[in-house]
Scaffold this motif. Structure first.
Motif, mmCIF file in Angstrom:
data_model
loop_
_atom_site.group_PDB
_atom_site.id
_atom_site.type_symbol
_atom_site.label_atom_id
_atom_site.label_comp_id
_atom_site.label_asym_id
_atom_site.label_seq_id
_atom_site.Cartn_x
_atom_site.Cartn_y
_atom_site.Cartn_z
ATOM 1 N N UNK A 97 57.419 8.381 71.019
ATOM 2 C CA UNK A 97 58.470 7.664 71.743
ATOM 3 C C UNK A 97 59.096 6.607 70.839
ATOM 4 N N UNK A 98 60.368 6.311 71.108
ATOM 5 C CA UNK A 98 61.068 5.327 70.300
ATOM 6 C C UNK A 98 61.206 5.752 68.856
ATOM 7 N N UNK A 99 61.532 7.019 68.642
ATOM 8 C CA UNK A 99 61.503 7.576 67.284
ATOM 9 C C UNK A 99 62.826 7.479 66.544
ATOM 10 N N UNK A 104 52.573 6.500 71.915
ATOM 11 C CA UNK A 104 53.295 5.590 72.796
ATOM 12 C C UNK A 104 53.755 4.391 71.969
ATOM 13 N N UNK A 105 54.898 4.552 71.324
ATOM 14 C CA UNK A 105 55.362 3.595 70.332
ATOM 15 C C UNK A 105 56.522 2.718 70.810
ATOM 16 N N UNK A 106 57.405 3.242 71.618
ATOM 17 C CA UNK A 106 58.640 2.536 71.960
ATOM 18 C C UNK A 106 58.351 1.204 72.640
ATOM 19 N N UNK A 107 59.270 0.265 72.461
ATOM 20 C CA UNK A 107 59.077 -1.012 73.125
ATOM 21 C C UNK A 107 60.268 -1.928 72.961
ATOM 22 N N UNK A 108 60.270 -2.983 73.773
ATOM 23 C CA UNK A 108 61.253 -4.048 73.659
ATOM 24 C C UNK A 108 60.494 -5.356 73.503
ATOM 25 N N UNK A 109 61.149 -6.353 72.902
ATOM 26 C CA UNK A 109 60.468 -7.608 72.577
ATOM 27 C C UNK A 109 61.325 -8.811 72.946
ATOM 28 N N UNK A 110 60.720 -9.735 73.688
ATOM 29 C CA UNK A 110 61.310 -11.052 73.950
ATOM 30 C C UNK A 110 62.750 -10.951 74.440
ATOM 31 N N UNK A 111 62.985 -10.107 75.419
ATOM 32 C CA UNK A 111 64.318 -9.948 75.980
ATOM 33 C C UNK A 111 64.580 -11.014 77.048
ATOM 34 N N UNK A 112 65.838 -11.346 77.289
ATOM 35 C CA UNK A 112 66.146 -12.164 78.462
ATOM 36 C C UNK A 112 65.726 -11.413 79.719
ATOM 37 N N UNK A 113 65.590 -12.141 80.818
ATOM 38 C CA UNK A 113 65.081 -11.473 82.017
ATOM 39 C C UNK A 113 66.006 -10.341 82.438
ATOM 40 N N UNK A 170 54.480 19.847 64.287
ATOM 41 C CA UNK A 170 55.683 20.022 65.092
ATOM 42 C C UNK A 170 55.879 18.713 65.851
ATOM 43 N N UNK A 171 57.062 18.126 65.752
ATOM 44 C CA UNK A 171 57.268 16.782 66.289
ATOM 45 C C UNK A 171 58.395 16.763 67.307
ATOM 46 N N UNK A 172 58.123 16.160 68.444
ATOM 47 C CA UNK A 172 59.117 15.893 69.468
ATOM 48 C C UNK A 172 59.474 14.409 69.381
ATOM 49 N N UNK A 173 60.740 14.112 69.199
ATOM 50 C CA UNK A 173 61.188 12.721 69.124
ATOM 51 C C UNK A 173 61.841 12.364 70.452
ATOM 52 N N UNK A 174 61.309 11.334 71.086
ATOM 53 C CA UNK A 174 61.753 10.966 72.430
ATOM 54 C C UNK A 174 62.415 9.598 72.399
ATOM 55 N N UNK A 175 63.632 9.526 72.909
ATOM 56 C CA UNK A 175 64.360 8.262 72.962
ATOM 57 C C UNK A 175 65.443 8.367 74.025
ATOM 58 N N UNK A 176 66.029 7.224 74.366
ATOM 59 C CA UNK A 176 66.928 7.183 75.518
ATOM 60 C C UNK A 176 68.377 7.528 75.198
ATOM 61 N N UNK A 177 68.816 7.331 73.950
ATOM 62 C CA UNK A 177 70.210 7.539 73.600
ATOM 63 C C UNK A 177 70.390 8.930 72.996
ATOM 64 N N UNK A 178 71.026 9.868 73.712
ATOM 65 C CA UNK A 178 71.124 11.249 73.214
ATOM 66 C C UNK A 178 71.847 11.357 71.877
ATOM 67 N N UNK A 179 72.905 10.563 71.681
ATOM 68 C CA UNK A 179 73.652 10.650 70.433
ATOM 69 C C UNK A 179 72.813 10.145 69.256
#
Length: 295
Positions: free
Chosen positions: A12-14, A90-99, A32-41
């Protein structure tokens, strides 16, 4: 790392940083690697970049960890397409974002970093028997003083850095508890130390704090590379003879250097708190990884 030919991994978050370097190394060693992320482009571009870098083409999976319906759709696609999954990172993440809240009303950092991965792991569990789940945490988990059910939404008293630490504590509590509840899966953890990625600047950018984003970018000059930061994750994902509950980080003050087995805090290893978090997470996501094991 040894030859990974015949093994299948999902990261995730690749599309950048640690996830990109993890996927790249796994491809280079034959997986064989599956790269998973939210932005298709961006994911499509990552597929082409990885193909050019390694000579091997990964598979893209659309996944937004901040949307539990997206997690379900991604997992359904993977389970309908493949019969096994050897490595889940399980790699993807966000850090110190505003609420911010996830689509389902949870605080963004805990919702993305922990709940999204909790649900994804559970929904992929039928493919993971005999496989390995690597949960990426952070040395920042050490500053967390606890986590409560209220922290899943954090609707009052929100502070971005303490909340990030709680999300990383949650990652480790989940890692240890998954190993206890699902012995058919090897559950291990890793953290990158201080690595140069876009993660540190993403929170300030989301808040519109351009100067702080530049400051974080400057501090990355003192960090190790993303490729070096991915080494603990790769060690956790591929090293033989590891046991569930193994936690891997950099060797030099846990900030940089070659990977080695490190220690999580006592709080992160607290089985009572882990059981509580598991129950809260099942209630929040509607998924119980321990009940998803293929019979």
């Amino acid at each position: 790392m040894t030859d990974l030919t015949g093994r299948r991994a999902l990261v995730t978050g690749a599309t950048s940083g640690l996830g990109y370097e993890t996927a790249k190394a796994l491809l280079q060693y034959g997986a064989e690697v599956l790269v998973a992320a939210r932005n298709p482009q961006k994911t499509a571009q990552t597929v082409q970049d990885l193909k050019q870098a390694t000579g091997r083409e990964p598979v893209s999976v659309e996944l937004d960890l901040a949307d539990l319906s997206s997690v379900e759709a991604a997992a359904t696609h993977v389970t309908n397409t493949y019969d096994t999954l050897d490595i889940l990172v399980n790699n993807a993440g966000v850090m110190a974002t505003p609420y911010r809240q996830t689509v389902d009303g949870f605080e963004l950092q805990v919702g993305t970093n922990h709940l999204g991965h909790f649900a994804l792991t559970g929904r992929l569990m039928p493919l993971l028997q005999g496989g390995r789940v690597v949960t990426v945490s952070s040395f920042m988990h050490k500053s967390a003083r606890g986590i409560t059910k209220a922290d899943l939404k954090a609707e009052s008293g929100y502070a971005k850095w303490p909340q990030y630490s709680k999300s990383k504590l949650a990652n480790l509590l989940f890692m240890f508890e998954l190993g206890r509840r699902v012995p058919a899966v090897l559950s291990v953890g890793a953290h990158p130390g201080y690595a140069s990625t876009h993660l540190q600047a993403a929170g300030p950018e989301l808040a519109g704090a351009k100067l702080m984003a530049k400051v974080w970018g400057g501090l990355n000059l003192f960090a190790q590379s993303a490729a070096a930061g991915a080494q603990p994750t790769l060690y956790a994902a591929t090293a033989p003879d590891l046991r569930s509950g193994t936690y891997v980080g950099p060797s030099l003050f846990e900030l940089r250097g070659a990977p080695k087995v490190v220690q999580a805090t006592q709080l992160a290893q607290d089985p009572t708190l882990a059981e509580q978090l598991w129950a809260w997470s099942v209630e929040a996501t509607g998924v119980d990884p321990a009940l998803s094991v293929r019979s």
